[in-house]
Scaffold this active site. Structure first.
Site, mmCIF file in Angstrom:
data_model
loop_
_atom_site.group_PDB
_atom_site.id
_atom_site.type_symbol
_atom_site.label_atom_id
_atom_site.label_comp_id
_atom_site.label_asym_id
_atom_site.label_seq_id
_atom_site.Cartn_x
_atom_site.Cartn_y
_atom_site.Cartn_z
ATOM 1 N N LYS A 95 0.826 -1.217 0.000
ATOM 2 C CA LYS A 95 0.000 0.000 0.000
ATOM 3 C C LYS A 95 0.856 1.262 0.000
ATOM 4 C CE LYS A 95 -3.880 -2.346 2.255
ATOM 5 N NZ LYS A 95 -3.212 -3.647 2.521
ATOM 6 N N ARG A 96 1.862 1.277 -0.847
ATOM 7 C CA ARG A 96 2.775 2.404 -0.904
ATOM 8 C C ARG A 96 2.134 3.614 -1.581
ATOM 9 N NH1 ARG A 96 5.809 0.679 3.078
ATOM 10 N NH2 ARG A 96 7.545 -0.706 2.517
#
Length: 278
Positions: A95-96
């Site tokens: 979930k960058r």
């Protein structure tokens, strides 16, 4: 093959839309791993080997490894999947989302350090935060759209006006995200969306917006998402288009010596349940 090619091939070869999540929690491991200094790798490897025939993808969650100082185990696990189960894509659940050189380093982390085939990403910093991921045409970018958690509505359901001055359109933010990804960000055909199983109506709405764009669908199993509703609302016309993710229900199906066999049984049953509605 690219991520998308591998995923489509796996949907066909395994006749499966099941994505097995790999979220190691040593406190839940069977007793046989208690004195094993490499327990994280060995447990996850055994789960992978037991469930591979039933899976269209694997999804290791980076925080579960990093919190344990087990980044090396994560790298070894992904290498093991590629070597032992070639053709099954690996999605690094990270979930960058950041900008500039930081975003470039996050892309390198996922694709060069860990050699994942795809990564989950947060779009809320805008196109430039996604560009280093999008530019890797052979890899997948799985972008958060309508997530499965109860607090998703706090921001993702906010009504936002878009569509330009001449044709303003007010609708929930997650629908704008879906349209933006499908229309503007998917130039290499390497985008997918995260849409939670706990919101079947939103699944239907997003599918209508984005056409055949693949969905990663968390929230079945421990979070209570309904498999029938997911498949009927979100499958594509050919009965695919989904990676239905289950983690805890598969990983911790048994705390005994039969943990791997129990995990395989849960994955097999989930595949069968999904396929009944395709």
């Amino acid at each position: 093959m690219t991520f998308m090619q591998a995923l489509k091939q796996r949907w066909s070869d395994a006749d499966s839309l099941v994505c097995v999540g790999l979220d190691p929690e040593p406190a839940k491991f069977p007793a046989q791993f208690a004195d094993d200094p490499e327990a994280v790798f060995h447990f996850c490897r055994d789960i992978v080997d037991a469930t591979a025939e039933h899976a269209c993808a694997f999804k290791p969650q980076i925080a579960h490894f990093a919190a344990l100082g087990a980044e090396d185990a994560l790298a070894r696990l992904i290498a093991h999947i590629h070597a032992t189960h070639p053709g099954i894509p690996v999605i690094l659940d990270a979930k960058r989302g950041d900008i500039g050189s930081t975003a470039q380093h996050y892309a390198s982390e996922a694709f060069d350090r860990y050699r994942a085939d795809a990564v989950t990403a947060n779009p809320y910093l805008g196109r430039d935060s996604m560009q280093p991921f999008l530019d890797r045409a052979d890899r997948g970018v799985v972008i958060l759209c309508r997530t499965s958690n109860p607090g998703a509505s706090d921001l993702q359901d906010l009504l936002v006006t878009g569509g330009g001055i001449e044709r303003p359109l007010e609708r929930p933010l997650y629908q704008h995200v879906a349209e933006t990804v499908a229309r503007d960000w998917n130039g290499h055909g390497n985008c997918a969306l995260v849409v939670g199983a706990t919101w079947p109506e939103q699944l239907r709405e997003v599918r209508a917006i984005v056409g055949d764009l693949p969905f990663l669908v968390p929230g079945v199993g421990a979070q209570g998402g309904d498999v029938e509703a997911v498949v009927k609302n979100a499958k594509t016309n050919d009965g695919t288009g989904l990676m239905v993710s289950s983690s805890r229900a598969v990983l911790y199906a048994s705390a005994g010596g039969d943990f791997a066999e129990a995990a395989a049984d849960v994955a097999r049953k989930l595949r069968g349940q999904i396929n009944r509605y395709r």
